[in-house]
Design an enzyme around this catalytic site. Structure first.
Site, mmCIF file in Angstrom:
data_model
loop_
_atom_site.group_PDB
_atom_site.id
_atom_site.type_symbol
_atom_site.label_atom_id
_atom_site.label_comp_id
_atom_site.label_asym_id
_atom_site.label_seq_id
_atom_site.Cartn_x
_atom_site.Cartn_y
_atom_site.Cartn_z
ATOM 1 N N ASP A 11 -4.850 -45.200 -31.218
ATOM 2 C CA ASP A 11 -4.340 -44.463 -32.372
ATOM 3 C C ASP A 11 -3.509 -43.283 -31.882
ATOM 4 O O ASP A 11 -3.726 -42.770 -30.775
ATOM 5 C CB ASP A 11 -5.483 -43.963 -33.250
ATOM 6 N N GLU A 13 -1.435 -39.485 -33.273
ATOM 7 C CA GLU A 13 -1.098 -38.504 -34.290
ATOM 8 C C GLU A 13 0.292 -37.988 -33.936
ATOM 9 O O GLU A 13 0.647 -37.879 -32.754
ATOM 10 C CB GLU A 13 -2.114 -37.359 -34.330
ATOM 11 N N HIS A 157 -7.715 -36.118 -39.458
ATOM 12 C CA HIS A 157 -7.303 -37.246 -38.629
ATOM 13 C C HIS A 157 -7.261 -36.791 -37.173
ATOM 14 O O HIS A 157 -6.747 -35.718 -36.854
ATOM 15 C CB HIS A 157 -5.921 -37.733 -39.043
ATOM 16 N N ASP A 162 -10.325 -41.527 -34.622
ATOM 17 C CA ASP A 162 -9.889 -42.672 -35.420
ATOM 18 C C ASP A 162 -9.935 -43.962 -34.603
ATOM 19 O O ASP A 162 -10.208 -45.039 -35.145
ATOM 20 C CB ASP A 162 -8.480 -42.429 -35.957
#
Length: 243
Positions: A11, A13, A157, A162
């Site tokens: 994942d 960001e 998040h 995640d």
């Protein structure tokens, strides 16, 4: 001997929603699975994007340029990152988003790095969820609720958090495929966390067959006759009356 199945749950960001507008990766989290089991290895980095966070991205991640300004640039970790994922299958939710950003970062680091799919294959769990649960919400939070994955600690998040949740969601969605993590009888506790039980050994374990007694059979027959009703019709065959 076949190589062990190696997957990386990944994942990112970012500073915003579009790499085409110059947004950058600010956090990257990866968790390694070997034969569908966490190996304990992970890759996690924060990066200085060299630009401001968009308001929406800052709100959902809690990351600020002040926090990120002393972090390394993405290009300093490219080789280590590619070494970590090389040859694996990447498990990503809404893969086109993350792969688009990562391809952009690779292009900025140097054309010789190529694209993510030059180093690993990609499986999109969002596409998998949409096929399995059509017409339903299939965000990571929605899948956690549906599959009983505890995400109560997910207030913001975060790439590594995640990735951890996605690993549980992926294993939950595919629990009917491959190893369920059951130990063969007599296998020591220390075997937990390895690649899984020897299927031949599992097959050799003696199975206990429990048969219904007379009272249970009578109760079963009575239930079938009640379902059949006066018409005497049932999807299940009714026992022949005793002679």
């Amino acid at each position: 001997m076949n190589a062990r199945m190696r997957q990386i749950v990944l994942d990112t960001e970012t500073t915003g929603l579009s790499w085409e507008k110059g947004n950058r990766v600010v956090e990257l989290g990866c968790i390694e699975l070997i034969e569908r089991r966490p190996s304990g290895r992970h890759f996690h980095r924060y990066f200085n994007p060299g630009r401001e966070m968009e308001a929406g991205a800052q709100e959902v991640t809690g990351l600020t340029l002040e926090f990120l300004q002393d972090k390394p640039r993405f290009e300093t970790a490219v080789e280590e990152f590619l070494d970590f994922i090389r040859g694996a299958e990447l498990i990503i939710h809404n893969a086109s988003f993350d792969v688009g950003f990562l391809d952009y970062e690779l292009s900025l680091a140097g054309a010789h790095f190529g694209r993510i799919t030059d180093h690993a294959s990609v499986l999109d769990t969002l596409a998998m969820a949409r096929e399995r649960y059509p017409g339903q919400r299939n965000s990571l939070d929605a899948l956690c609720r549906r599959l009983g994955v505890d995400n109560g600690h997910r207030k913001l998040h975060g790439a590594l958090l995640d990735a951890e949740l996605l690993a549980e969601v992926y294993l939950g969605m595919t629990s009917g495929q491959g190893d369920l993590g059951l130990l063969a009888a007599g296998e020591p506790e220390s075997a937990k966390g390895r690649a899984g039980p020897d299927l031949a050994a599992v097959a050799a374990v003696a199975r206990v067959v429990l048969r219904a007694d007379a009272d249970e059979l009578a109760a079963h027959e009575a239930r079938l006759r009640k379902i059949a009703g006066k018409a005497g019709k049932s999807l299940w065959p009714l026992p022949e009356p005793a002679a």
